[in-house]
Design a protein around this motif. Structure first.
Motif, short mmCIF file in Angstrom:
data_model
loop_
_atom_site.label_atom_id
_atom_site.label_comp_id
_atom_site.label_asym_id
_atom_site.label_seq_id
_atom_site.Cartn_x
_atom_site.Cartn_y
_atom_site.Cartn_z
N LYS A 76 49.85 -53.16 51.51
CA LYS A 76 49.08 -51.92 51.51
C LYS A 76 50.05 -50.74 51.50
N ASP A 111 39.16 -57.40 43.74
CA ASP A 111 40.08 -56.26 43.81
C ASP A 111 41.26 -56.55 42.89
N ASP A 126 44.40 -55.28 43.60
CA ASP A 126 45.67 -55.19 44.34
C ASP A 126 45.99 -56.52 45.03
MN MN Z 1 42.22 -54.28 47.78
#
Ligand code: MN
Ligand code: 2GW
Length: 297
Positions: free
Chosen positions: A290, A156, A158
């Motif tokens: 998040k 990922d 992020d």
């Molecule tokens: Mn992620």
């Protein structure tokens, strides 16, 4: 003690690894029931891993997708931190998949390190952005990436590296324990439970809950993994289904059927929002906070 974790023998680290591995972290599980090592800080010697990898003259691929707002938001820090910590001293090829190649940041790269950019279409639904990675990776592994890399990690975007992430993590197939779920009882793990889905696991199935933010292995093994997940996603779609955690659900089904040769402890992909934990000594990758409301809005 050697017999306790047979697949440790297949690790890049041989000699003193197994002893270290078994005794250095008595408070955590360092071997799966099928004999694969679970890598915790202190169970490996990074210098030995580094030397052995160097002798094999490896090329290690690192794939990452940065589509839509995720490009500006996360990619620069991901790449800059990878330059600092990911497989330092090895040959590395980054593969960035995006719909806007021109917008990809170009941080200065160390010797023996390259960045390639591949154009992908932008899916409309975020679930499809995430799931489409399996098909794209499968194709990439059949192309240049598959020809030039011996091992590949798929991550990922992020998140950013916060500590050395080296060749101690390499194996035929590598799965990441999910930071939020590693100590949960099996029946509570968020596997897909709808028996009609290709990703379904029954209540008595499942070893660990693995995080799709990081998986890896040799090219051949990853071709099987990405083919399986692509097929499962396609089958669900034809039945009007979508697994609970999308590609991650299919990944978990794959690793239930085809056990990973190495498992990384949650130290390798940690969420700072969990707070301090005695067994988490040295996080290697940290999730970005998040912001679902913002990016998924
Ligand atoms: Mn992620
Ligand atoms: C994803 C969700 C909502 C809005 C946007 C996106 C999005 C994801 C995007 O706009 N652009 C993009 O490039 N992505 C890529 O998909 C990017 O590489 C990102 O890291 C990856 C997965 O999306 P992410 O990180 O928002 O999902 P998480 O962190 O909640 O991930 C777990 O669950 C996912 C499935 O729902 C995947 O399995 C993922 O691998 C897991 O870590």
């Amino acid at each position: 003690p050697m017999g306790t974790c047979p697949l440790a023998r297949m690790s890049l680290l041989r000699d003193n690894f197994t002893d270290l591995h078994l005794w250095a972290r008595p408070e955590v599980l360092t071997c799966t029931s099928w004999g694969a090592p679970i890598i915790w800080d202190g169970t490996f010697d990074p210098d030995v891993a580094q030397q052995e990898a160097k002798q094999q003259n490896l090329t290690i691929g690192l794939t990452v997708f940065a589509v839509g707002r995720y490009l500006e938001k996360y990619l620069a820090r991901f790449l800059e931190s990878a330059e600092q910590y990911f497989m330092v001293g090895q040959r590395v090829v980054y593969y960035v998949f995006t719909e806007r190649p021109d917008a990809v940041p170009r941080p200065p790269l160390g010797p023996g390190r390259q960045l390639r950019v591949e154009r992908v279409l932008r899916e409309r639904r975020w679930q499809d952005v995430s799931m489409a990675r399996m098909r794209t990776l499968h194709a990439a592994l059949a192309g240049r990436l598959g020809r030039e890399a011996h091992f590949v990690f798929c991550m990922d975007v992020d998140q950013h590296f916060s500590g050395a992430f080296g060749p101690e993590t390499l194996a035929d197939s590598v799965a990441q324990m999910h930071a939020w779920h590693y100590h949960w009882p099996r029946r509570l793990l968020p596997y897909e439970r709808d028996a009609r889905s290709a990703a379904a696991l029954a209540p008595d199935e499942g070893d660990f809950y693995y995080h799709a933010a990081l998986f890896g292995g040799k090219v051949e093994a990853l071709r099987r993994l990405t083919a399986h997940c692509t097929r499962g996603q396609q089958q669900d779609r034809l039945r009007g289904l979508e697994a609970r955690w999308h590609d991650e659900s299919h990944l978990n089904k794959y690793f239930w059927l085809h056990k990973p040769a190495k498992v990384l402890s949650p130290e390798f992909c940690w969420s700072p929002e969990i707070g301090p934990r005695a067994e988490i000594r040295h996080p290697r990758l940290l999730w970005a906070p998040k912001e679902y409301a913002v990016v998924r809005g």
